[in-house]
Design an enzyme around this catalytic site. Structure first.
Site, PDB file in Angstrom:
ATOM      1  N   GLY C  13       0.675  -1.121  -0.010  1.00 22.56           N
ATOM      2  CA  GLY C  13      -0.086  -0.063  -0.271  1.00 22.56           C
ATOM      3  C   GLY C  13       0.935   1.096  -0.063  1.00 22.56           C
ATOM      4  N   GLY C  14       2.214   1.091  -0.610  1.00 24.53           N
ATOM      5  CA  GLY C  14       2.862   2.622  -0.760  1.00 24.53           C
ATOM      6  C   GLY C  14       2.489   3.043  -1.938  1.00 24.53           C
ATOM      7  N   LEU C  15       3.400   4.088  -2.366  1.00 24.20           N
ATOM      8  CA  LEU C  15       2.957   4.937  -3.272  1.00 24.20           C
ATOM      9  C   LEU C  15       2.761   3.873  -4.834  1.00 24.20           C
ATOM     10  CD1 LEU C  15       5.322   7.708  -3.014  1.00 24.20           C
ATOM     11  CD2 LEU C  15       2.797   7.959  -3.223  1.00 24.20           C
ATOM     12  N   ALA C  16       3.641   2.933  -4.997  1.00 23.37           N
ATOM     13  CA  ALA C  16       3.486   2.048  -6.177  1.00 23.37           C
ATOM     14  C   ALA C  16       2.119   1.458  -6.158  1.00 23.37           C
ATOM     15  CB  ALA C  16       4.641   1.413  -6.327  1.00 23.37           C
ATOM     16  N   SER C  42       3.156   3.372   4.988  1.00 23.62           N
ATOM     17  CA  SER C  42       4.209   2.985   4.282  1.00 23.62           C
ATOM     18  C   SER C  42       5.354   3.703   4.028  1.00 23.62           C
ATOM     19  CB  SER C  42       3.426   2.436   2.869  1.00 23.62           C
ATOM     20  OG  SER C  42       2.483   1.705   2.931  1.00 23.62           O
ATOM     21  N   HIS C  43       6.499   2.766   3.780  1.00 23.76           N
ATOM     22  CA  HIS C  43       7.706   3.659   3.764  1.00 23.76           C
ATOM     23  C   HIS C  43       7.693   4.945   2.910  1.00 23.76           C
ATOM     24  CE1 HIS C  43      11.431   4.743   4.917  1.00 23.76           C
ATOM     25  NE2 HIS C  43      11.919   4.420   3.606  1.00 23.76           N
ATOM     26  N   GLY C  49      12.952  14.527   0.133  1.00 25.19           N
ATOM     27  CA  GLY C  49      13.239  15.645  -0.822  1.00 25.19           C
ATOM     28  C   GLY C  49      12.823  15.804  -2.185  1.00 25.19           C
ATOM     29  N   GLY C  50      12.106  15.005  -2.725  1.00 24.39           N
ATOM     30  CA  GLY C  50      11.287  15.323  -3.842  1.00 24.39           C
ATOM     31  C   GLY C  50      11.098  14.081  -4.871  1.00 24.39           C
ATOM     32  N   HIS C 257      23.246   5.883   1.012  1.00 27.08           N
ATOM     33  CA  HIS C 257      22.937   7.244   0.933  1.00 27.08           C
ATOM     34  C   HIS C 257      23.986   7.927   1.743  1.00 27.08           C
ATOM     35  CE1 HIS C 257      21.048  11.109   1.205  1.00 27.08           C
ATOM     36  NE2 HIS C 257      19.897  10.613   0.655  1.00 27.08           N
ATOM     37  N   ARG C 273      21.869  18.887   0.659  1.00 25.05           N
ATOM     38  CA  ARG C 273      22.994  19.518  -0.332  1.00 25.05           C
ATOM     39  C   ARG C 273      22.339  19.769  -1.575  1.00 25.05           C
ATOM     40  NH1 ARG C 273      25.023  14.113  -1.710  1.00 25.05           N
ATOM     41  NH2 ARG C 273      23.146  13.499  -0.420  1.00 25.05           N
TER      42      ARG C 273
HETATM   43  C1  LIG Z   1      14.417   7.945   3.965  1.00 25.07           C
HETATM   44  C2  LIG Z   1      14.034   7.730   2.813  1.00 25.07           C
HETATM   45  C3  LIG Z   1      13.807   8.775   1.913  1.00 25.07           C
HETATM   46  C4  LIG Z   1      13.635   8.948   0.545  1.00 25.07           C
HETATM   47  N1  LIG Z   1      13.617   9.740  -0.041  1.00 25.07           N
HETATM   48  C5  LIG Z   1      13.410   9.868  -1.421  1.00 25.07           C
HETATM   49  C6  LIG Z   1      13.400  11.046  -2.184  1.00 25.07           C
HETATM   50  O1  LIG Z   1      13.244  12.255  -1.631  1.00 25.07           O
HETATM   51  N2  LIG Z   1      13.222  11.093  -3.504  1.00 25.07           N
HETATM   52  C7  LIG Z   1      12.731   9.698  -4.212  1.00 25.07           C
HETATM   53  O2  LIG Z   1      12.650   9.703  -5.376  1.00 25.07           O
HETATM   54  N3  LIG Z   1      12.939   8.697  -3.288  1.00 25.07           N
HETATM   55  C8  LIG Z   1      13.164   8.724  -1.859  1.00 25.07           C
HETATM   56  N4  LIG Z   1      13.111   7.216  -1.418  1.00 25.07           N
HETATM   57  C9  LIG Z   1      12.981   6.517  -1.891  1.00 25.07           C
HETATM   58  C10 LIG Z   1      11.357   6.034  -2.189  1.00 25.07           C
HETATM   59  O3  LIG Z   1      10.679   6.736  -1.062  1.00 25.07           O
HETATM   60  C11 LIG Z   1      10.983   4.721  -2.095  1.00 25.07           C
HETATM   61  O4  LIG Z   1      11.803   3.950  -2.918  1.00 25.07           O
HETATM   62  C12 LIG Z   1       9.623   4.309  -2.461  1.00 25.07           C
HETATM   63  O5  LIG Z   1       8.647   5.219  -1.742  1.00 25.07           O
HETATM   64  C13 LIG Z   1       9.105   3.223  -2.603  1.00 25.07           C
HETATM   65  O6  LIG Z   1       7.678   2.885  -2.581  1.00 25.07           O
HETATM   66  P1  LIG Z   1       6.762   1.657  -2.880  1.00 25.07           P
HETATM   67  O7  LIG Z   1       5.533   1.802  -3.197  1.00 25.07           O
HETATM   68  O8  LIG Z   1       7.557   0.865  -3.800  1.00 25.07           O
HETATM   69  O9  LIG Z   1       7.038   0.847  -1.384  1.00 25.07           O
HETATM   70  P2  LIG Z   1       6.764   1.235   0.044  1.00 25.07           P
HETATM   71  O10 LIG Z   1       6.413   2.530   0.160  1.00 25.07           O
HETATM   72  O11 LIG Z   1       7.882   0.752   0.740  1.00 25.07           O
HETATM   73  O12 LIG Z   1       5.588   0.308   0.315  1.00 25.07           O
HETATM   74  C14 LIG Z   1       5.648  -0.960   0.498  1.00 25.07           C
HETATM   75  C15 LIG Z   1       4.275  -1.478   0.823  1.00 25.07           C
HETATM   76  O13 LIG Z   1       4.233  -2.992   0.885  1.00 25.07           O
HETATM   77  C16 LIG Z   1       3.503  -3.418   1.958  1.00 25.07           C
HETATM   78  N5  LIG Z   1       4.105  -4.750   2.087  1.00 25.07           N
HETATM   79  C17 LIG Z   1       5.436  -5.245   2.217  1.00 25.07           C
HETATM   80  N6  LIG Z   1       5.365  -6.642   2.498  1.00 25.07           N
HETATM   81  C18 LIG Z   1       4.287  -6.980   2.294  1.00 25.07           C
HETATM   82  C19 LIG Z   1       3.586  -8.195   2.361  1.00 25.07           C
HETATM   83  N7  LIG Z   1       4.429  -9.177   2.382  1.00 25.07           N
HETATM   84  N8  LIG Z   1       2.343  -8.357   2.416  1.00 25.07           N
HETATM   85  C20 LIG Z   1       1.649  -7.244   2.239  1.00 25.07           C
HETATM   86  N9  LIG Z   1       2.301  -6.020   2.092  1.00 25.07           N
HETATM   87  C21 LIG Z   1       3.344  -5.855   2.137  1.00 25.07           C
HETATM   88  C22 LIG Z   1       3.841  -2.470   3.152  1.00 25.07           C
HETATM   89  O14 LIG Z   1       2.955  -2.410   4.132  1.00 25.07           O
HETATM   90  C23 LIG Z   1       3.809  -1.167   2.388  1.00 25.07           C
HETATM   91  O15 LIG Z   1       2.514  -0.585   2.218  1.00 25.07           O
HETATM   92  C24 LIG Z   1      13.569   7.351   0.191  1.00 25.07           C
HETATM   93  C25 LIG Z   1      13.729   6.204   0.705  1.00 25.07           C
HETATM   94  C26 LIG Z   1      14.057   6.614   2.018  1.00 25.07           C
HETATM   95  C27 LIG Z   1      14.189   5.267   2.757  1.00 25.07           C
END
Ligand SMILES: Cc1cc2nc3c(=O)[nH]c(=O)nc-3n(C[C@H](O)[C@H](O)[C@H](O)COP(=O)(O)OP(=O)(O)OC[C@H]3O[C@@H](n4cnc5c(N)ncnc54)[C@H](O)[C@@H]3O)c2cc1C
Ligand code: HEM
Ligand code: HEM
Ligand code: SF4
Ligand code: F3S
Ligand code: FES
Lengths: 234, 245, 667
Positions: C13-16, C42-43, C49-50, C257, C273
């Site tokens: 349930g993250g952005l993707a 979610s993470h 940053g953006g 990082h 930066r």
């Molecule tokens: C501190 C930090 C700062 C960042 N800043 C930037 C930035 O400024 N610019 C940029 O472009 N990128 C940045 N990134 C990278 C970017 O944020 C992440 O790569 C991106 O948000 C990942 O999104 P996602 O939807 O793929 O996964 P996530 O947002 O991590 O979502 C994962 C989801 O999967 C679910 N999940 C996981 N395992 C299971 C399972 N087995 N069963 C059911 N659900 C599960 C979780 O509950 C969660 O909802 C940053 C990363 C970090 C760590």
């Protein structure tokens, strides 16, 4: 919203009230004049005590309305009360405590004030330097007034502070700073009103004690004394 | 120098008929820079392997770890133990449904709130993705961001005596969201629409200005200001509504 | 036993995940979303940053377009990325930003007139154009030629995830939080859904779906210290690996990082930066220009991180009780800027370090941050070996990032890929290929298997004091990864890492738990996840061991050259059922159809073993350029690499830019 309006009206009325009650501190004549003023003495052909009665009725209505609305905010049952009480004691949060103070003082007034209002309604004519003093001392009203005084001044001042933050009055650019100032104003108001009220009550009690032997006698303003004496002489 | 901490932790598993809600004391040596995140994990590693609590970001931005620390709701991950006395208690947030121990179900509560208050931008038309974006005053954008910073941690709900006593009260979190969408120029809703949502005792008129929400919000949202502002707007709307009747 | 049916199951349930779910739901499909935590926790929420998109509104972004963004991305990846994907991505990013703007992300806007900024340590006055006033602005990030990173102060991930979370509610897409996908149900190369565990009640059940989408984010938590959220344990990739069919790619490509605070490992954004912050050493000396005179602090992340490590090895680090570190100095930006644009950073410094970054330097050091690798997909986001399985976001190796991702490209990837994959998934489900005869028997079999596995963990003897437990083995795994599969790698370290991880893996399969109940129980969770994490760790370590070159974030001390001749290829890892180690295969990255043939990234000294096809392709590209000179960049681009046909029709249009509109008006 009606709660706020009635609260505001009552609070402002209580300032006025404090004003005329403490007139006794200036002199007995002023107090007499104030009391008679409300009976229309200075602008009606004859003083009409029912004017005071109806004024009391209006205030009482306001009071009742306010209390009724407030009741909805009270913890509705024991469970809610328990929740609220443990929450409040654990939280150590100033404004939440203030609210409890409002509830407690409001609750107290719910019982105390009607007695007073009833007395005022039934005997509007018995307002005046001697009559009041007699009621306070000989009539044994002073413990009630003491309690009521604390309750109403704290409740009213806290209420006004809460009104200000509730509606965002005097907020300015920095809400935090303005709230700090408002709180200082609130404590100042409480201190001022309590001092004034206590002094007044003391004065009434002193007068009441002095006047006790002649309880029931009505006050005659100094400027009318000559006239009455002359009349009697005739 | 190092203190021995005594942490009394609320424990209960509501699915286990044998479980009774209770406080269990755990003792632990304080380390420099220790947060409750570190402390609770240390307890779990060595003393209570099935102790339930929620941390996700451990950086104070996701809102998962809110609990009642020494009587006050806050984010455990960024609470340093050196700000606490030698002995203190940890409770789960009240109001929300208990999952187990220190873990509560904020997710469903917030989702229901969102559905109830319709906390999304109500658009007039589908955006045209190939065209230049609609312009917005920079200061307004920053203003919306200010209110958008809520992390749905639930501290304002747990801190609010009203929310604890009155089920259904939307709390500062809900009211702030309405303020946020009201400010957003893209949202087509008018005050009359917002009044439908919060012009009641479950909404803005239920709030008694206890301000614990404002004082304990970990993101320091300007809740006091927003609540007062909404109250004025909604009161105005209420009067308009009465007049039309 | 409960079996549910749906069209699309989105795991994550993250952005993707949310953007994919919204896309598929808008096509009229039934969609279910699973998440370990409430979606808005979610993470993605932590990204600061953006997100990059070539809008070209800000003064320093003028002249930006898809071509420049594409070029930066390919260079950033050290030519490891899939250029078709990078092209699709650069084209989509502006649309994604604009869509999010409409959905409520309060992007920071261009303010007309003069304002002061810090560039390369000096105060400079920039004057923003009147006509750009109120459009979305951008900040500088590492490895980019233009200011391209759109942002909302330093809470960009937060505002994006909240806008999408709200949109999910608006579209009525259900999200089941506290639900974990435990296994993928599959048969004969076709994915049919997943076994789900309710993390609260412990109930195991199946959701059968015509298409399953993994969007579970990164796996940074196999390292001890990481900027990642605690839930980033890579379970999505792990269950894909467990199918024995799906492939993971480039698991050794891991980004460190430069600026995570010490000791907590919490990130402070690259925006620090980008906005003008400096790196300083023990003597307070700004050292980056000594190594990278041109880009200094704003070189690519992998480069800055390595330079920092190098500098610390030279004894210039600050020794402290909690470990060695360097300083990040943002005092130069001033309190006003920090209060408005870097407030999360300020909060983090205040709460976790007890300092005010407007007055004091921040202790930082390079820390594990991002997983470029993941479930290998084609450009439509579908696994190449397991039909009906899609992956998107950080969990996927769509291959936008190759061996190093640019800051700001990951947030952009999540939403861009979500927009695209949402459509592709819907296309798939509606097509002949997507038709699926659900098989409840299969579902029962898979659920039964998972149940047996959990019950056997609960039946094993509790860990003896001092003996193996999930917690102790996990610490060993973390230490191994940090020590040997870190910023710099070498043969002997990686060999010992692989051996050690394999040993841990065997032991992890034998651990028991003290608390035997199967409902909400973190001890049980740790016990069943650990072997899966170790499987990912093995893929990363083994991949790193085999890859005998240095590319992007993968730096081999014993093979410092980038070796295009032998290593211009992706590592594919799969796990044979019942096997003890992953099997590695390689997938070539073809030079012949590159729009931008392999070249020098411009950092340090040129150290490349050329691919034989590079020169040929360069000549070809030159010829095309010469032939189409003056025909406009769109014609030229199409001749070099035609990507538009790969996009869903609705997204094929050109992106308007202020510059083009003005030019048009003049003509
Ligand atoms: C501190 C930090 C700062 C960042 N800043 C930037 C930035 O400024 N610019 C940029 O472009 N990128 C940045 N990134 C990278 C970017 O944020 C992440 O790569 C991106 O948000 C990942 O999104 P996602 O939807 O793929 O996964 P996530 O947002 O991590 O979502 C994962 C989801 O999967 C679910 N999940 C996981 N395992 C299971 C399972 N087995 N069963 C059911 N659900 C599960 C979780 O509950 C969660 O909802 C940053 C990363 C970090 C760590
Ligand atoms: C039976 C007597 C009374 C009771 C039970 C009572 C109770 C209450 C309560 C519970 C509140 C808090 C309401 C809220 O937070 O929304 C309140 C508010 C207030 N009261 Fe009273 N009250 C009484 C009499 C009075 C009197 C005599 C005054 C005048 C001095 C007064 C002035 C106020 C004011 C100014 C407020 C603030 C209004 C607001 O917050 O909207 N009250 N009262
Ligand atoms: C219109 C209505 C009212 C009238 C005419 C009125 C009149 C008076 C009078 C004349 C006194 C002097 C003592 C006496 O004569 O007994 C008095 C005292 C007092 N009244 Fe009222 N009153 C009214 C309403 C209220 C209300 C609503 C409250 C509070 C809830 C209140 C609280 C008090 C208190 C506390 C005192 C004692 C003050 C002191 O001595 O300092 N009164 N009032
Ligand atoms: S308003 Fe503040 S306290 Fe309430 S949920 Fe949002 S961040 Fe938490
Ligand atoms: S604490 Fe509660 S009563 Fe109102 S001001 Fe905050 S919501
Ligand atoms: S764990 Fe995210 S706010 Fe504490």
């Amino acid at each position: 919203m009606l709660q706020s309006l009635t609260g505001l009206a009552l609070a402002l009325f209580m300032w006025l009230h404090m004003g005329f009650v403490s007139a006794i501190l200036i002199s007995e004549d002023v107090a007499w004049a104030v009391a008679r003023f409300f009976e229309g003495y200075f602008f009606l052909p004859r003083p009409q005590a029912w004017l005071v009665s109806s004024f009391v009725a209006v205030i009482s209505l306001l009071f009742a309305l306010h209390a009724l609305l407030a009741l909805r905010k009270f913890p509705a049952d024991w469970r809610q009360y328990r929740i609220a009480a443990t929450h409040g004691s654990r939280l150590r949060h100033g404004d939440t405590v203030l609210w409890f103070v409002q509830v407690a003082t409001g609750f107290a007034m719910f019982f105390l004030a009607p007695v007073h209002l009833y007395a005022m309604f039934m005997h509007p004519d018995l307002i005046g330097p001697y009559a009041s003093a007699d009621r306070v001392w000989t009539g044994g009203f002073w413990p009630l007034y003491l309690a009521l005084l604390f309750a109403v001044e704290v409740h009213g001042s806290v209420g006004l502070y809460r009104l200000a933050v509730k509606w965002g009055w005097f907020e300015g650019g920095d809400a935090r700073a303005s709230r700090r100032r408002l709180k200082i104003a609130m404590w100042g108001l409480i201190a001022f009103l309590l001092t004034l009220g206590l002094t007044t009550l003391m004065a009434e009690i002193r007068m009441g004690v002095e006047h006790a032997p002649r309880a029931g006698e009505r006050y005659v303003p100094t400027w009318q004394r000559g006239v009455t004496a002359a009349e009697e002489a005739r | 120098m190092s203190r021995r901490l005594k942490i009394s932790v609320f424990r209960h598993n509501p699915r286990d008929p044998q479980s009774v809600p209770r406080l269990v004391d755990y003792e632990l040596d304080e380390q420099p820079g220790m947060t409750l995140f570190i402390a609770l994990n240390a307890i779990r590693d060595t003393q209570a392997p099935d102790l339930n609590f929620d941390f996700v970001c451990r950086a104070g931005v996701c809102g998962a770890c809110a609990m009642v620390v020494d009587g006050r709701p806050g984010l455990a991950c960024r609470t340093l133990t050196n700000t606490l006395p030698d002995a203190f208690s940890l409770y789960p947030l009240p109001v929300f449904r208990l999952v187990a121990d220190l873990s509560v179900d904020t997710g469903r509560w917030m989702r229901e709130l969102a559905e109830r208050l319709q906390t999304w931008v109500h658009l007039e038309a589908e955006p045209e993705l190939d065209r230049l974006e609609a312009r917005m005053e920079p200061a307004l954008a920053e203003g919306v961001y200010e209110l958008d910073r809520c992390i749905e941690c639930g501290c304002c709900i747990a801190a609010c005596a009203t929310a604890q006593m009155r089920e259904g009260f939307v709390g500062a979190v809900g009211l702030n969201k309405i303020a946020r969408f009201r400010l957003d120029p893209a949202d087509t809703r008018a005050d009359a629409d917002f009044y439908e949502l919060i012009g009641s005792d479950e909404g803005i008129f239920g709030c008694m200005s206890l301000l614990a929400c404002n004082d304990l919000c970990p993101k320091e949202l300007p809740l006091q200001t927003q609540l007062a502002w909404l109250r004025r707007k909604m009161a105005g709307q209420g009067i308009r509504w009465l007049r039309r009747r | 036993m409960r079996i549910e049916y749906t069209d699309v199951l989105v795991v994550g349930g993250g952005l993707a995940g949310l953007r994919t779910a919204v896309g598929a739901a808008r096509r009229g499909l039934r969609v279910e979303v699973l998440s370990l935590v409430p979606a808005k926790r979610s993470h993605s929420v932590a990204a600061q940053g953006g997100m990059q998109a070539s809008l070209g509104n800000a003064f320093k972004g003028m002249g930006d377009n898809e071509d420049v963004h594409f070029g930066d991305t390919v260079r950033g990846s050290d030519w490891g990325c899939d250029q078709l994907v990078a092209r699709m991505f650069a084209h989509m990013a502006p649309k994604a930003v604009r869509e999010l703007a409409a959905w409520g992300v309060p992007w920071n806007r261009v303010q007309r007139g003069a304002h002061e900024v810090v560039i390369n340590g000096e105060r400079v006055t920039l004057t923003e154009r009147d006509e750009a006033h109120g459009l979305i602005t951008a900040r500088d990030f590492g490895g980019t030629r233009k200011w391209r990173t759109c942002y909302t102060a330093d809470g960009t991930g937060h505002t994006m995830l909240y806008a999408l979370g709200d949109r999910t509610v608006a579209e009525g897409v259900p999200v089941r939080d506290r639900s974990e996908a435990m296994a993928l149900i599959h048969d004969d190369g076709r994915c049919q859904g997943a076994v789900v565990r309710d993390l609260e009640s412990g109930e195991l059940y199946a959701i059968l779906a015509a298409a399953t989408v993994i969007a579970t984010g990164g796996f940074g938590r196999i390292w001890g210290i990481s900027t990642n959220a605690l839930i980033n344990e890579g379970m999505g990739a792990a269950i894909a690996l467990e199918t024995g069919v799906a492939r993971l790619a480039n698991m050794e490509a891991v980004q460190f990082h430069p600026t995570a605070i010490v000791p907590a490992g919490i990130l402070v954004t690259e925006g620090c930066r980008g906005d003008g912050g400096l790196l300083r050493d023990a003597d307070g000396h700004r050292f980056m220009p000594d190594y990278e005179p041109e880009k200094a602090e704003l070189a690519s992340r992998d480069v800055v991180s390595r330079r920092m490590a190098e500098h610390m090895r030279r004894g210039k680090g600050v020794k402290s009780a909690v470990g060695e570190h360097l300083w990040l100095d943002i005092t130069v930006l001033g309190a006003a800027h920090i209060d408005r644009k870097l407030r999360e950073v300020k909060d983090i410094c205040r709460h976790f370090l007890g300092i005010d970054p407007a007055r004091e330097w921040i202790p930082v050091r390079p820390t594990q941050h991002y997983s470029m690798g993941g479930i290998r997909t084609d450009h439509r986001g579908e696994s190449r070996s397991l039909r009906g399985l899609f992956a998107v976001g950080e969990a996927a190796c769509w291959d936008l990032h190759g061996f190093n991702r640019l800051g700001g490209n990951s947030l952009a990837e999540t939403v861009v890929a979500g927009m695209l994959v949402g459509e592709y998934v819907a296309d798939f489900v509606e097509s002949q290929a997507g038709a699926l005869e659900f098989s409840p028997g299969l579902a029962r079999e898979f659920v039964g298997r998972e149940r047996a596995a959990l019950e056997s963990i609960a039946a094993r003897p509790a860990p003896a004091p001092g003996g193996d437990s999930a917690a102790s083995l996990r610490r060993e795994m973390e230490a191994t990864m940090t020590e040997h599969v870190g910023l710099f790698r070498n043969e002997s370290g990686l060999r010992s890492a692989v051996a050690r991880l394999a040993d841990l893996q065997a032991r992890a399969r034998r651990i028991g738990i003290a608390s035997r109940h199967l409902d909400a129980n973190p001890e049980l969770v740790a016990a069943y996840r650990l072997p899966r994490m170790l499987a990912l760790a093995l893929c990363a370590a083994q991949g790193a061991l085999e890859r005998r070159e240095s590319r992007g974030a993968h730096a081999r001390e014993d093979y410092p050259a980038r070796n295009d001749r032998d290593w211009l290829r992706r590592t594919l890892a799969w796990w044979p059922t019942g096997g003890a180690t992953p099997v590695l295969e390689y997938e070539p990255i073809t030079v012949e159809n590159m729009e931008l043939p392999p070249g020098f990234r411009g950092y340090g000294t040129r150290n490349i073993v050329e691919h034989p096809a590079t020169a040929l392709r360069e000549a070809e590209v030159e010829a095309i350029r010469a032939r189409l000179e003056g025909e406009g960049r769109a014609r030229l681009q199409a001749a070099l690499l035609d990507f538009r046909g790969c996009l869903p029709e609705r997204y094929r249009g050109d992106n308007d830019r202020l510059a083009d509109i003005e030019e048009g008006a003049q003509r």
